[in-house]
Scaffold this active site. Structure first.
Site, PDB file in Angstrom:
ATOM      1  N   ASN A 159       0.966  -1.158  -0.048  1.00 39.35           N
ATOM      2  CA  ASN A 159      -0.085   0.075   0.094  1.00 39.35           C
ATOM      3  C   ASN A 159       1.080   1.360   0.046  1.00 39.35           C
ATOM      4  O   ASN A 159       1.577   1.516   1.036  1.00 39.35           O
ATOM      5  CB  ASN A 159      -1.128  -0.036   1.259  1.00 39.35           C
ATOM      6  CG  ASN A 159      -1.715   1.337   1.404  1.00 39.35           C
ATOM      7  OD1 ASN A 159      -1.614   1.983   0.252  1.00 39.35           O
ATOM      8  ND2 ASN A 159      -2.249   1.355   2.489  1.00 39.35           N
ATOM      9  N   TRP A 160       0.993   2.116  -1.208  1.00 41.09           N
ATOM     10  CA  TRP A 160       1.907   3.021  -1.213  1.00 41.09           C
ATOM     11  C   TRP A 160       1.602   4.368  -0.612  1.00 41.09           C
ATOM     12  O   TRP A 160       2.153   5.163  -0.730  1.00 41.09           O
ATOM     13  CB  TRP A 160       2.264   3.200  -2.698  1.00 41.09           C
ATOM     14  CG  TRP A 160       2.935   2.085  -3.473  1.00 41.09           C
ATOM     15  CD1 TRP A 160       3.656   0.890  -2.623  1.00 41.09           C
ATOM     16  CD2 TRP A 160       3.290   1.779  -4.716  1.00 41.09           C
ATOM     17  NE1 TRP A 160       4.280   0.072  -3.426  1.00 41.09           N
ATOM     18  CE2 TRP A 160       3.841   0.543  -4.864  1.00 41.09           C
ATOM     19  CE3 TRP A 160       3.095   2.368  -5.821  1.00 41.09           C
ATOM     20  CZ2 TRP A 160       4.476  -0.008  -6.050  1.00 41.09           C
ATOM     21  CZ3 TRP A 160       3.506   1.808  -6.967  1.00 41.09           C
ATOM     22  CH2 TRP A 160       4.146   0.499  -7.229  1.00 41.09           C
ATOM     23  N   LYS A 161       0.192   4.456  -0.061  1.00 42.28           N
ATOM     24  CA  LYS A 161      -0.417   5.621   0.480  1.00 42.28           C
ATOM     25  C   LYS A 161      -0.064   6.751  -0.389  1.00 42.28           C
ATOM     26  O   LYS A 161      -0.086   6.650  -1.695  1.00 42.28           O
ATOM     27  CB  LYS A 161       0.183   5.716   1.943  1.00 42.28           C
ATOM     28  CG  LYS A 161      -0.241   4.329   2.699  1.00 42.28           C
ATOM     29  CD  LYS A 161       0.368   4.392   4.064  1.00 42.28           C
ATOM     30  CE  LYS A 161      -0.116   3.019   4.733  1.00 42.28           C
ATOM     31  NZ  LYS A 161       0.065   3.017   6.241  1.00 42.28           N
ATOM     32  N   HIS A 214      -9.420   1.123   5.238  1.00 43.26           N
ATOM     33  CA  HIS A 214      -7.946   1.508   5.857  1.00 43.26           C
ATOM     34  C   HIS A 214      -8.165   2.162   7.192  1.00 43.26           C
ATOM     35  O   HIS A 214      -9.070   3.251   7.249  1.00 43.26           O
ATOM     36  CB  HIS A 214      -7.200   1.911   4.917  1.00 43.26           C
ATOM     37  CG  HIS A 214      -5.676   1.842   5.352  1.00 43.26           C
ATOM     38  ND1 HIS A 214      -5.250   2.773   6.063  1.00 43.26           N
ATOM     39  CD2 HIS A 214      -4.782   0.871   5.124  1.00 43.26           C
ATOM     40  CE1 HIS A 214      -3.842   2.449   6.445  1.00 43.26           C
ATOM     41  NE2 HIS A 214      -3.687   1.295   5.740  1.00 43.26           N
ATOM     42  N   GLU A 221      -6.307   4.380   8.177  1.00 43.83           N
ATOM     43  CA  GLU A 221      -6.348   6.069   7.783  1.00 43.83           C
ATOM     44  C   GLU A 221      -7.438   6.764   7.320  1.00 43.83           C
ATOM     45  O   GLU A 221      -7.723   7.810   7.806  1.00 43.83           O
ATOM     46  CB  GLU A 221      -5.048   6.017   6.830  1.00 43.83           C
ATOM     47  CG  GLU A 221      -3.712   5.949   7.779  1.00 43.83           C
ATOM     48  CD  GLU A 221      -2.692   5.371   6.826  1.00 43.83           C
ATOM     49  OE1 GLU A 221      -2.727   5.444   5.804  1.00 43.83           O
ATOM     50  OE2 GLU A 221      -1.746   4.663   7.432  1.00 43.83           O
ATOM     51  N   GLU A 268      -5.175  -5.032  10.464  1.00 40.88           N
ATOM     52  CA  GLU A 268      -4.326  -3.896  10.600  1.00 40.88           C
ATOM     53  C   GLU A 268      -4.297  -3.150  12.089  1.00 40.88           C
ATOM     54  O   GLU A 268      -5.083  -2.201  12.064  1.00 40.88           O
ATOM     55  CB  GLU A 268      -4.168  -2.931   9.668  1.00 40.88           C
ATOM     56  CG  GLU A 268      -3.920  -3.498   8.269  1.00 40.88           C
ATOM     57  CD  GLU A 268      -3.192  -2.550   7.140  1.00 40.88           C
ATOM     58  OE1 GLU A 268      -2.443  -2.704   6.655  1.00 40.88           O
ATOM     59  OE2 GLU A 268      -3.738  -1.298   7.060  1.00 40.88           O
ATOM     60  N   GLY A 318       2.875   2.079  10.791  1.00 41.27           N
ATOM     61  CA  GLY A 318       3.943   3.104  10.586  1.00 41.27           C
ATOM     62  C   GLY A 318       4.504   3.351  11.928  1.00 41.27           C
ATOM     63  O   GLY A 318       5.332   4.587  12.085  1.00 41.27           O
ATOM     64  N   SER A 367       3.672  -2.367  10.274  1.00 41.09           N
ATOM     65  CA  SER A 367       5.167  -2.674  10.499  1.00 41.09           C
ATOM     66  C   SER A 367       5.692  -3.894   9.936  1.00 41.09           C
ATOM     67  O   SER A 367       6.690  -4.558  10.670  1.00 41.09           O
ATOM     68  CB  SER A 367       5.502  -2.162  11.669  1.00 41.09           C
ATOM     69  OG  SER A 367       5.317  -0.938  12.035  1.00 41.09           O
ATOM     70  N   GLY A 422       3.203  -1.310   4.225  1.00 46.84           N
ATOM     71  CA  GLY A 422       3.104   0.428   3.851  1.00 46.84           C
ATOM     72  C   GLY A 422       4.651   0.623   3.561  1.00 46.84           C
ATOM     73  O   GLY A 422       5.312   0.274   2.504  1.00 46.84           O
ATOM     74  N   GLY A 423       5.219   1.248   4.734  1.00 46.71           N
ATOM     75  CA  GLY A 423       6.643   1.735   4.449  1.00 46.71           C
ATOM     76  C   GLY A 423       7.630   0.791   3.682  1.00 46.71           C
ATOM     77  O   GLY A 423       8.322   1.015   2.741  1.00 46.71           O
TER      78      GLY A 423
HETATM   79  P1  13P Z   1       3.381   0.242   7.539  1.00 49.02           P
HETATM   80  O1  13P Z   1       3.812  -1.112   6.969  1.00 49.02           O
HETATM   81  O2  13P Z   1       4.180   1.421   7.039  1.00 49.02           O
HETATM   82  O3  13P Z   1       3.065   0.079   9.164  1.00 49.02           O
HETATM   83  O4  13P Z   1       1.887   0.463   7.090  1.00 49.02           O
HETATM   84  C1  13P Z   1       0.794  -0.538   7.083  1.00 49.02           C
HETATM   85  C2  13P Z   1      -0.331  -0.102   6.307  1.00 49.02           C
HETATM   86  O5  13P Z   1      -1.036   0.712   6.785  1.00 49.02           O
HETATM   87  C3  13P Z   1      -0.618  -0.949   5.164  1.00 49.02           C
HETATM   88  O6  13P Z   1      -1.863  -0.721   4.787  1.00 49.02           O
END
Ligand code: 13P
Length: 251
Positions: free
Chosen positions: A10-12, A96, A98, A168, A174, A214, A235-236
């Site tokens: 997920n590149w956000k 999600h 967020e 999640e 994050g 993470s 994510g990251g």
């Molecule tokens: P991180 O891997 O950066 O913690 O993010 C997870 C995420 O929200 C994937 O959708």
């Protein structure tokens, strides 16, 4: 039950179009090299068209990070499943944390988006997860149950098979704080049990449940060794070609 693993990035709100295309090409190469698992990336809306074009007929699957509930209409700022499918997008993330926490999306709205994805022919990647406060108050399972019950309202058995679920925990996103493999497995087993009750056992056994929060090259192997963890939503670590490649090649 043999579930096909799915590693999803997920590149956000990151990457220019050119950067997204380069990263997608690297993920497509890793995906072609690992035919026993699925690989998905979710670029920002602005990069979807070019990423779909660049990925072509490689096995890499492209997802959107959200989706509207209607096919079209007066919804400023929204993108429909029809528009996404037109580009070659096959999946859409919904719910999600967020979207829930920062943009105020509630269970009812998320349910509508999820149904919008299904009706539009996209596979939803439906995210659930508790906050730290909820976990510390021993409310993890009741929060997840409510998110599942409300989010999945009106989803028929046959559609359920197309859905991907993602656990999640908000406190792990994050933050560098991954849930332990035992914590993640416990919740995944609970979610599968919920599906067995709400649908039936063979559906619960078929649905893939991803862990997100993470995920890194250092913890992917032990997470994937858990019986109810069928993949990862990253994510990251998905923003770096090398670390995402290692995650895709989990052992
Ligand atoms: P991180 O891997 O950066 O913690 O993010 C997870 C995420 O929200 C994937 O959708």
């Amino acid at each position: 039950m043999n579930r096909r693993p799915l590693i999803a990035g997920n590149w956000k709100m990151h990457l220019t179009v050119a950067e997204a295309v380069r990263l997608a090409q690297a993920a497509a190469a890793a995906s072609s090299a690992c035919p026993d698992r699925d690989v998905m990336v979710a670029p920002a809306f602005t990069a979807l068209a070019k990423v779909c074009e660049a990925v072509g007929d490689t096995p890499l699957q492209v997802a959107a990070q959200n989706v509207a509930w209607d096919k079209e209409g007066a919804y400023t700022g929204e993108i429909s499943a029809l528009m996404l499918a037109d580009l070659g997008v096959r999946l859409a993330i919904v719910g999600h944390s967020e979207r829930r926490q920062i943009f105020g999306e509630n269970d009812a709205m998320i349910n509508r988006r999820l149904l919008g994805a299904l009706i539009g022919g996209l596979q939803p990647v439906f995210c659930v997860g508790e906050t730290l406060e909820e976990r510390e108050a021993n409310r993890t399972f009741s929060v997840l149950e409510q998110q599942m019950r409300q989010g999945l309202q009106g989803v028929a058995k046959e559609e359920m098979r197309r859905l991907v679920l993602a656990y999640e925990p908000v406190w792990a996103i994050g933050t560098g704080k991954t849930a332990t493999k035992e914590q993640a497995q416990e919740v995944h087993a609970f979610l599968r049990q919920f599906l067995a009750g709400a649908y039936e056992k063979n559906i619960a056994d078929a649905v893939r449940i991803l862990y997100g929060g993470s995920v890194k090259p250092e913890n992917i192997d032990s997470l994937m060794a858990q019986p109810d963890i069928d993949g990862a939503l990253v994510g990251g670590a998905a923003l770096n070609a090398e670390s995402f490649d290692r995650i895709i090649r989990f052992q």
